[in-house]
Design an enzyme around this catalytic site. Structure first.
Site, short mmCIF file in Angstrom:
data_model
loop_
_atom_site.label_atom_id
_atom_site.label_comp_id
_atom_site.label_asym_id
_atom_site.label_seq_id
_atom_site.Cartn_x
_atom_site.Cartn_y
_atom_site.Cartn_z
N SER A 170 0.82 -1.20 0.00
CA SER A 170 0.00 0.00 0.00
C SER A 170 0.86 1.26 0.00
O SER A 170 0.48 2.27 -0.59
CB SER A 170 -0.96 0.00 1.19
OG SER A 170 -0.26 -0.06 2.41
N GLU A 171 2.04 1.22 0.65
CA GLU A 171 2.94 2.37 0.62
C GLU A 171 4.40 1.90 0.62
O GLU A 171 4.74 0.90 1.26
CB GLU A 171 2.76 3.29 1.84
CG GLU A 171 1.35 3.77 2.08
CD GLU A 171 0.90 4.84 1.12
OE1 GLU A 171 1.75 5.40 0.40
OE2 GLU A 171 -0.32 5.13 1.12
N THR A 172 5.22 2.64 -0.09
CA THR A 172 6.67 2.53 0.02
C THR A 172 7.20 3.90 0.44
O THR A 172 6.86 4.91 -0.18
CB THR A 172 7.32 2.09 -1.30
OG1 THR A 172 6.84 0.78 -1.63
CG2 THR A 172 8.83 2.04 -1.19
#
Length: 267
Positions: free
Chosen positions: A47-49
């Site tokens: 979902s996020e980096t």
């Protein structure tokens, strides 16, 4: 071959493997082009980096979903702070300052928890888009409250309806904005409220635990429950816990994190 770049995966807002919200954390040696950052985030497919770049004693911090850059992300900030402490890159008793698209954000270790100092994301009442109801698969009669934060729609339902939601994600992706925060009064004794977060337009069908959503969940439930310190449970399949309290126009998010793996990028 390019210089090797340290890369980590951390589960945020949990102290157990295979729960909480996984985020990748990339420790940059130098600034990289947005297309490269986006490519790494798509490759990680989380979902996020989070991308960290040293700036003196502080850090530049940027967050990417698999499809776009976002202005604010709680769980990837928690993951980034955990990596810095885990790798002994900052002293445990020193606050960490991150320079972001949402301004400076502070993280610090407090006992077994990491605390993040984030801006409150206020909620204003709004009109009901038909696509939102169609995408969630509910009727307007189920709504206890409908509002809009700077990035998301904000909906209160009852706990049973919230847990049973099975959204039509292609339809929900057509709703303008980043995503949809859905919340209810808690049906578990350990929490004050529960929530879920859907953002298919940002490449995230359902986010496991969403720190930034709690910047709106806190003021809403603090006023409704007349409490200044709250605990939220995000009722996704993985689940996760967020402690929240207010400090003026800021929200302090508290959570735990666990390093799952580490390696190196060689591209």
């Amino acid at each position: 071959m390019s210089a090797k770049i340290p890369l980590f995966q951390v589960n945020a807002f949990t102290d157990r493997p295979f729960s909480g919200n996984p985020a990748a954390v990339c420790l940059l040696h130098e600034d990289r082009e947005p297309a490269w950052l986006q490519g790494v985030a798509a490759e990680m497919n989380l979902s996020e980096t989070a991308f960290l770049l040293p700036q003196g004693q502080d850090f530049q911090l940027r967050w990417f979903t698999p499809t776009l850059e976002v202005d604010l992300c709680g769980h990837a900030t928690l993951a980034a702070a955990h990596v810095l402490l885990n790798q002994n890159l900052v002293p445990a008793d020193q606050p960490m300052t991150f320079h972001t698209r949402s301004g400076p954000l502070i993280a610090r270790q407090v006992g077994n928890y990491l605390e993040l100092d984030f801006p409150i994301q206020p909620i204003v009442p709004t009109e009901l888009p038909e696509l939102l109801i169609a995408g969630l698969g509910i009727t307007g009669a189920k709504l206890k409250f409908l509002g809009k934060t700077p990035a998301d729609y904000f909906i209160e339902l009852d706990a049973e309806t919230l847990r049973g939601l099975q959204p039509n994600f292609p339809t929900l992706a057509q709703v303008p904005g980043r995503g949809v925060i859905v919340t209810a009064k808690a049906d578990v004794p350990e929490a004050d409220f529960i929530s879920r977060f859907f953002a298919p337009a940002a490449g995230i069908a359902e986010d496991p635990v969403t720190g930034s959503a709690h910047c709106s969940l806190y003021p809403y439930w603090s006023e409704k429950l007349d409490k200044k310190q709250l605990t939220g449970f995000q009722a996704s399949g993985r689940g996760g816990w967020v402690k929240v309290r207010g400090e003026g126009e800021r929200v302090v998010l508290g959570g735990q994190a666990l390093l799952i793996w580490q390696g190196e990028l060689v591209v």
